[in-house]
Scaffold this motif. Structure first.
Motif, PDB file in Angstrom:
ATOM      1  N   GLN A 231      36.472  -2.943 -18.177  1.00 15.37           N
ATOM      2  CA  GLN A 231      37.033  -3.104 -17.086  1.00 15.37           C
ATOM      3  C   GLN A 231      36.843  -1.999 -15.973  1.00 15.37           C
ATOM      4  O   GLN A 231      36.729  -2.127 -14.723  1.00 15.37           O
ATOM      5  CB  GLN A 231      38.322  -3.453 -17.156  1.00 15.37           C
ATOM      6  N   GLU A 232      36.900  -0.691 -16.446  1.00 15.00           N
ATOM      7  CA  GLU A 232      36.591   0.574 -15.713  1.00 15.00           C
ATOM      8  C   GLU A 232      35.136   0.816 -15.260  1.00 15.00           C
ATOM      9  O   GLU A 232      35.080   1.177 -14.023  1.00 15.00           O
ATOM     10  CB  GLU A 232      36.802   2.092 -16.678  1.00 15.00           C
ATOM     11  N   TYR A 233      34.320   0.262 -16.056  1.00 14.33           N
ATOM     12  CA  TYR A 233      32.847   0.430 -15.682  1.00 14.33           C
ATOM     13  C   TYR A 233      32.758  -0.646 -14.371  1.00 14.33           C
ATOM     14  O   TYR A 233      32.057  -0.005 -13.363  1.00 14.33           O
ATOM     15  CB  TYR A 233      31.943   0.098 -16.793  1.00 14.33           C
ATOM     16  N   VAL A 234      33.268  -1.677 -14.434  1.00 17.39           N
ATOM     17  CA  VAL A 234      33.355  -2.810 -13.443  1.00 17.39           C
ATOM     18  C   VAL A 234      33.670  -2.120 -12.214  1.00 17.39           C
ATOM     19  O   VAL A 234      33.283  -2.242 -11.034  1.00 17.39           O
ATOM     20  CB  VAL A 234      33.825  -4.135 -14.064  1.00 17.39           C
ATOM     21  N   THR A 235      35.212  -1.446 -12.109  1.00 16.34           N
ATOM     22  CA  THR A 235      35.729  -1.088 -11.166  1.00 16.34           C
ATOM     23  C   THR A 235      34.960   0.134 -10.365  1.00 16.34           C
ATOM     24  O   THR A 235      34.906   0.149  -9.396  1.00 16.34           O
ATOM     25  CB  THR A 235      36.984  -0.288 -11.570  1.00 16.34           C
ATOM     26  N   ILE A 236      34.397   0.949 -11.241  1.00 16.13           N
ATOM     27  CA  ILE A 236      33.504   2.104 -10.655  1.00 16.13           C
ATOM     28  C   ILE A 236      32.247   1.500  -9.925  1.00 16.13           C
ATOM     29  O   ILE A 236      31.726   1.924  -9.028  1.00 16.13           O
ATOM     30  CB  ILE A 236      33.009   2.988 -11.720  1.00 16.13           C
TER      31      ILE A 236
ATOM     32  N   GLY B 175      32.178  -0.276 -26.321  1.00 12.30           N
ATOM     33  CA  GLY B 175      33.295  -0.134 -25.599  1.00 12.30           C
ATOM     34  C   GLY B 175      34.108  -1.035 -25.774  1.00 12.30           C
ATOM     35  O   GLY B 175      33.963  -2.279 -25.743  1.00 12.30           O
ATOM     36  N   THR B 176      35.555  -0.748 -25.526  1.00 12.93           N
ATOM     37  CA  THR B 176      36.587  -1.576 -25.399  1.00 12.93           C
ATOM     38  C   THR B 176      36.578  -2.436 -24.077  1.00 12.93           C
ATOM     39  O   THR B 176      35.800  -2.173 -23.049  1.00 12.93           O
ATOM     40  CB  THR B 176      38.006  -0.876 -25.559  1.00 12.93           C
ATOM     41  N   GLU B 177      37.388  -3.411 -24.126  1.00 15.27           N
ATOM     42  CA  GLU B 177      37.732  -4.016 -23.010  1.00 15.27           C
ATOM     43  C   GLU B 177      38.355  -3.494 -21.586  1.00 15.27           C
ATOM     44  O   GLU B 177      37.869  -3.650 -20.571  1.00 15.27           O
ATOM     45  CB  GLU B 177      38.542  -5.347 -23.033  1.00 15.27           C
ATOM     46  N   GLU B 178      39.103  -2.299 -21.999  1.00 16.39           N
ATOM     47  CA  GLU B 178      39.735  -1.560 -21.067  1.00 16.39           C
ATOM     48  C   GLU B 178      38.440  -0.655 -20.441  1.00 16.39           C
ATOM     49  O   GLU B 178      38.185  -0.545 -19.377  1.00 16.39           O
ATOM     50  CB  GLU B 178      40.663  -0.622 -21.539  1.00 16.39           C
ATOM     51  N   GLU B 179      37.715  -0.220 -21.280  1.00 12.13           N
ATOM     52  CA  GLU B 179      36.512   0.758 -20.716  1.00 12.13           C
ATOM     53  C   GLU B 179      35.625  -0.167 -19.885  1.00 12.13           C
ATOM     54  O   GLU B 179      34.988   0.545 -18.771  1.00 12.13           O
ATOM     55  CB  GLU B 179      35.790   1.322 -21.927  1.00 12.13           C
TER      56      GLU B 179
ATOM     57  N   GLN C 261      24.165  -0.887 -17.311  1.00  8.19           N
ATOM     58  CA  GLN C 261      23.596  -1.023 -18.508  1.00  8.19           C
ATOM     59  C   GLN C 261      24.511  -0.563 -19.707  1.00  8.19           C
ATOM     60  O   GLN C 261      24.649  -1.216 -20.646  1.00  8.19           O
ATOM     61  CB  GLN C 261      22.547   0.320 -18.652  1.00  8.19           C
ATOM     62  N   LEU C 262      25.504  -0.032 -19.438  1.00  8.36           N
ATOM     63  CA  LEU C 262      26.613   0.102 -20.420  1.00  8.36           C
ATOM     64  C   LEU C 262      27.429  -1.324 -20.380  1.00  8.36           C
ATOM     65  O   LEU C 262      27.519  -1.553 -21.826  1.00  8.36           O
ATOM     66  CB  LEU C 262      27.765   1.163 -19.777  1.00  8.36           C
ATOM     67  N   LEU C 263      27.560  -2.082 -19.686  1.00  7.10           N
ATOM     68  CA  LEU C 263      28.159  -3.234 -19.760  1.00  7.10           C
ATOM     69  C   LEU C 263      27.379  -4.184 -20.653  1.00  7.10           C
ATOM     70  O   LEU C 263      27.796  -4.893 -21.429  1.00  7.10           O
ATOM     71  CB  LEU C 263      28.438  -4.006 -18.339  1.00  7.10           C
ATOM     72  N   GLU C 264      25.838  -4.298 -20.419  1.00  4.47           N
ATOM     73  CA  GLU C 264      24.872  -4.940 -21.311  1.00  4.47           C
ATOM     74  C   GLU C 264      24.953  -4.510 -22.528  1.00  4.47           C
ATOM     75  O   GLU C 264      24.440  -5.466 -23.456  1.00  4.47           O
ATOM     76  CB  GLU C 264      23.610  -4.921 -20.540  1.00  4.47           C
ATOM     77  N   SER C 265      25.268  -3.415 -22.878  1.00 10.86           N
ATOM     78  CA  SER C 265      25.010  -2.793 -24.201  1.00 10.86           C
ATOM     79  C   SER C 265      26.398  -3.203 -25.157  1.00 10.86           C
ATOM     80  O   SER C 265      26.211  -3.247 -26.416  1.00 10.86           O
ATOM     81  CB  SER C 265      25.234  -1.188 -24.333  1.00 10.86           C
ATOM     82  N   ASN C 266      27.315  -3.906 -24.569  1.00 17.39           N
ATOM     83  CA  ASN C 266      28.509  -4.525 -25.343  1.00 17.39           C
ATOM     84  C   ASN C 266      29.166  -3.393 -26.178  1.00 17.39           C
ATOM     85  O   ASN C 266      29.612  -3.723 -27.195  1.00 17.39           O
ATOM     86  CB  ASN C 266      27.883  -5.424 -26.236  1.00 17.39           C
TER      87      ASN C 266
END
Length: 302
Positions: A118-123, A112-116, A105-110
């Motif tokens: 990427q961190e979401y994807v990693t987690i 945060g920065t690209e680094e953040e 959901q955080l990724l879909e909200s667009n």
């Protein structure tokens, strides 16, 4: 003739008395069984009968009562364990799933920065791998505990297998603050077992020790007259004697919040495999040290 009539009369009276007593005893058995079946008492059938055959009948009835009580207790335990398993697996599935959905959901909200991002994807990937590990172990345990599951029993050279397993843990054992203490018997040790099952058991025990202790780990293999014992010890300051009886239960973790990395299935899998190999896996607490010991029977020609 008179004596004959008197004798027959006495025999008839004795038979009637015996028949009356038998009927009375049968009524007593019926009353005791009725009150037992109605749940009014837990008392079994008395064994004080004048007729030996009735005593034997009462003994067999009491054996049936014992069997029924054992079956009832087993059913209750099985139902309790099933409820506990459902509760634990629901918790362990829900936790990573909720986390994964949250980061999606955080990724879909667009935001945060690209680094953040990427961190979401990693987690999210990390949580997915934990979920996958849980499902794989749950499936593996279900297969192992099935009646149709059979091991590939063959000759196993423990002097070769155990060092190979330990070599796979070399980096993890030596990156700790205190090195592992390893003592392996130099005597020739061969036994009939499933090599892959032994490997799975030992790997699970070492992984458990690594996950739940930051101190040294002691690994010892000893050959006895008719058995071989492999013991893995580690510090376990968080464990108590009451934990020992539950360590091998599926989904059990000493971490009450179940927030640790373990699924609580590794030790249950190890225990089931040892039972399948006609071996033993026990846990003992010596002070602040937990000792897990596997025991296999040696071949007669070993």
């Amino acid at each position: 003739m008179v004596y004959l009539v008197v004798a027959v009369s006495m025999i008839a009276v004795a038979a009637l008395i015996r028949l009356y007593r038998l009927k009375k005893e049968l009524k007593r058995i019926h009353h005791q069984l009725h009150t037992y079946n109605q749940g009014l008492t837990g008392k079994k059938v008395d064994l004080r009968f004048f007729e030996r055959d009735l005593e034997q009948l009462a003994i067999e009835i009491n054996h049936l009562m014992d069997s029924a009580a054992d079956a009832k207790a087993l059913r209750r335990r099985t139902e309790y364990e099933l409820k506990q398993s459902i509760s634990h697996i629901s918790h362990d599935l829900r936790t990573p799933l909720t986390s994964i959905l949250g980061y999606i959901q955080l990724l879909e909200s667009n935001q945060g920065t690209e680094e953040e991002k990427q961190e979401y994807v990693t987690i999210a990937k990390s949580r997915t791998k934990r979920l996958q590990a849980l499902l794989n172990e749950f499936f593996e345990l279900s297969v192992i505990e099935s009646v149709d599951y059979e091991l590939n029993m063959d000759k196993v050279n423990m002097n070769v297998l155990i060092p190979e397993i330990l070599l796979g843990f070399y980096d993890r054992l030596h990156e700790r603050s205190e090195e592992a203490v390893i003592q392996l018997s130099e005597e020739q040790i061969r036994l009939t077992a499933d090599e892959s099952a032994i490997k799975r058991v030992v790997e699970n025990l070492i992984t458990n020790a690594l996950q739940h202790s930051d101190g040294p780990i002691w690994i010892c293999m000893e050959k006895h007259q008719s058995t071989v014992a492999l013991s893995i010890r580690n510090r376990a300051n968080h464990l108590t004697q009451s934990d020992l009886s539950s360590l091998f239960d599926r989904f059990y973790t000493a971490d009450r919040s179940r927030s640790g990395r373990g699924t609580g299935l590794g030790l249950a899998i190890a225990k089931s495999l040892m039972v399948k190999m006609n071996g033993q896996l026990t846990a003992e607490l010596h002070g602040n040290q937990l000792a897990m010991t596997c025991v296999w029977r040696l071949d007669h020609d070993a």
